[in-house]
Design a protein around this motif. Structure first.
Motif, PDB file in Angstrom:
ATOM      1  N   ALA A   1       0.799  -1.221   0.000  1.00 31.51           N
ATOM      2  CA  ALA A   1       0.000   0.000   0.000  1.00 31.51           C
ATOM      3  C   ALA A   1       0.832   1.271   0.000  1.00 31.51           C
ATOM      4  CB  ALA A   1      -0.921   0.011   1.222  1.00 31.51           C
TER       5      ALA A   1
ATOM      6  N   PRO B   1      -3.932   2.593   3.359  1.00 40.09           N
ATOM      7  CA  PRO B   1      -3.897   1.122   3.358  1.00 40.09           C
ATOM      8  C   PRO B   1      -4.887   0.491   2.391  1.00 40.09           C
ATOM      9  CG  PRO B   1      -4.955   1.966   5.353  1.00 40.09           C
ATOM     10  CD  PRO B   1      -4.318   3.136   4.676  1.00 40.09           C
ATOM     11  N   GLU B   2      -5.921   1.235   2.029  1.00 44.37           N
ATOM     12  CA  GLU B   2      -6.915   0.691   1.100  1.00 44.37           C
ATOM     13  C   GLU B   2      -6.336   0.449  -0.292  1.00 44.37           C
ATOM     14  OE1 GLU B   2      -7.085   5.196   0.781  1.00 44.37           O
ATOM     15  OE2 GLU B   2      -6.909   3.716   2.414  1.00 44.37           O
TER      16      GLU B   2
ATOM     17  N   GLY C   1      -3.683  -1.194  -0.898  1.00 42.73           N
ATOM     18  CA  GLY C   1      -2.950  -2.461  -0.913  1.00 42.73           C
ATOM     19  C   GLY C   1      -3.602  -3.519  -1.773  1.00 42.73           C
ATOM     20  N   LYS C   2      -4.926  -3.535  -1.808  1.00 47.67           N
ATOM     21  CA  LYS C   2      -5.639  -4.594  -2.535  1.00 47.67           C
ATOM     22  C   LYS C   2      -5.331  -4.565  -4.029  1.00 47.67           C
ATOM     23  CE  LYS C   2      -8.806  -7.902  -2.727  1.00 47.67           C
ATOM     24  NZ  LYS C   2      -8.902  -8.149  -4.182  1.00 47.67           N
TER      25      LYS C   2
ATOM     26  N   LEU D   1       3.804  -8.554   4.901  1.00 50.27           N
ATOM     27  CA  LEU D   1       3.243  -7.220   4.978  1.00 50.27           C
ATOM     28  C   LEU D   1       4.328  -6.200   5.323  1.00 50.27           C
ATOM     29  CD1 LEU D   1       0.013  -7.800   7.112  1.00 50.27           C
ATOM     30  CD2 LEU D   1       0.223  -7.787   4.616  1.00 50.27           C
TER      31      LEU D   1
ATOM     32  N   ASP E   1       0.999  -1.438   5.364  1.00 54.45           N
ATOM     33  CA  ASP E   1      -0.124  -2.340   5.134  1.00 54.45           C
ATOM     34  C   ASP E   1      -0.872  -2.570   6.443  1.00 54.45           C
ATOM     35  OD1 ASP E   1       0.636  -2.802   2.408  1.00 54.45           O
ATOM     36  OD2 ASP E   1       2.202  -4.160   3.150  1.00 54.45           O
ATOM     37  N   ASN E   2      -2.181  -2.608   6.361  1.00 55.11           N
ATOM     38  CA  ASN E   2      -2.964  -2.906   7.549  1.00 55.11           C
ATOM     39  C   ASN E   2      -2.712  -4.336   8.005  1.00 55.11           C
ATOM     40  OD1 ASN E   2      -5.607  -3.911   8.952  1.00 55.11           O
ATOM     41  ND2 ASN E   2      -5.684  -1.679   9.037  1.00 55.11           N
TER      42      ASN E   2
ATOM     43  N   PHE F   1      -4.682  -7.055   6.571  1.00 60.44           N
ATOM     44  CA  PHE F   1      -4.445  -7.367   5.161  1.00 60.44           C
ATOM     45  C   PHE F   1      -3.735  -8.712   4.994  1.00 60.44           C
ATOM     46  CE2 PHE F   1      -2.213  -6.325   1.014  1.00 60.44           C
ATOM     47  CZ  PHE F   1      -3.378  -6.324   0.251  1.00 60.44           C
TER      48      PHE F   1
ATOM     49  N   ASP G   1      -5.708 -11.233   3.243  1.00 61.91           N
ATOM     50  CA  ASP G   1      -5.762 -11.125   1.779  1.00 61.91           C
ATOM     51  C   ASP G   1      -4.581 -11.820   1.118  1.00 61.91           C
ATOM     52  OD1 ASP G   1      -7.962  -8.792   0.982  1.00 61.91           O
ATOM     53  OD2 ASP G   1      -7.138  -8.577   2.994  1.00 61.91           O
TER      54      ASP G   1
ATOM     55  N   GLU H   1       0.542   2.025   9.665  1.00 57.52           N
ATOM     56  CA  GLU H   1      -0.466   1.033   9.986  1.00 57.52           C
ATOM     57  C   GLU H   1       0.019  -0.119  10.868  1.00 57.52           C
ATOM     58  OE1 GLU H   1      -3.843   0.514   9.116  1.00 57.52           O
ATOM     59  OE2 GLU H   1      -3.806   2.655   8.696  1.00 57.52           O
TER      60      GLU H   1
END
Length: 230
Positions: free
Chosen positions: A36, A41-42, A44-45, A62, A66-67, A70, A73, A107
């Motif tokens: 991310a 952090p959103e 990262g996906k 991570l 990164d959260n 995550f 994921d 994060e």
């Protein structure tokens, strides 16, 4: 085996499209964390999805941007080596995510002992099997670097890495260590006989490292490392 080592993409996903030929040359890919963009952090996906289209064999952890959640994921994508011991083609990979507490604003910041505890799975495996030869085929992947030459230095003088991680490497001498986090610390070094790689920020500096390893006896040896820029 020829391994493409990258880290700190920070959602600059367009960089990956410049690397199709490199991914095609690689037997495997190691990603040292920070999918991310910092404080977003959103993002990262999309970075995870983009990376996973590039290669079938990826080993990742991570980063501090990164959260922590995550992790689910990257586990779902079957690329995580965080808190795990993963075997592939005779090599072993174990990982630890996040960074040590510094700004307190990103994060995934952790205590040094927390980061090191992710490698307990390696120690427990050796204790259970009595086979210490695992170290000869083990690559540790940690977003947070050890204290090692300039690889954990943000200004060429002060060190941001983990001394406990350095001591762990000195004592056990794994085949190689891959880290990230400190963009200014891009480079390749050694702790004892262990090769330590900080490939730098792929997203911001477009740097990467080739790590080549070869089977030798009951373990492996590093035959070549090369830092490159796109």
């Amino acid at each position: 085996m020829k391994i493409l080592v990258i880290s700190d993409l920070h959602a600059h996903n367009e960089v990956l499209d410049k690397m199709d030929d490199l991914f095609g040359q690689a037997d495997a890919v190691i990603f040292g964390g920070d999918f991310a963009e910092c404080f977003k952090p959103e993002t990262g996906k999309s970075a995870l999805d983009a990376l996973c289209t590039k290669h079938d064999t990826i080993f990742a952890v991570l980063g501090n941007c990164d959260n922590e959640l995550f992790l689910e994921d990257i586990e779902e994508k079957d690329i995580s080596v965080e808190k795990s011991l993963v075997f592939h083609e005779g090599l072993a990979f174990a990982g630890s995510g996040g960074g040590t507490k510094f700004t307190g604003k990103t994060e995934f910041e952790r205590e040094e002992d927390e980061i090191m505890s992710d490698f307990d799975i390696v120690l427990n495996s050796i204790k259970e099997t009595g086979d210490s030869s695992l170290w000869k085929s083990l690559i540790l992947v940690s977003h947070n670097p050890p204290v090692c030459e300039k690889l954990d230095s943000f200004d060429g003088e002060h060190h941001a890495g983990s001394q406990k991680f350095t001591d762990f490497i000195k004592e056990n001498q794994p085949l190689a260590v891959v880290c990230g986090h400190i963009h200014e610390g891009t480079g390749i070094g050694k702790i004892g006989n262990t090769v330590v790689i900080n490939p730098g920020s792929l997203g911001e500096k477009e740097t990467y490292v080739w790590l080549e390893v070869e089977k030798e006896g009951d373990g492996w040896t590093v035959t070549n490392t090369q830092l490159n820029t796109l």
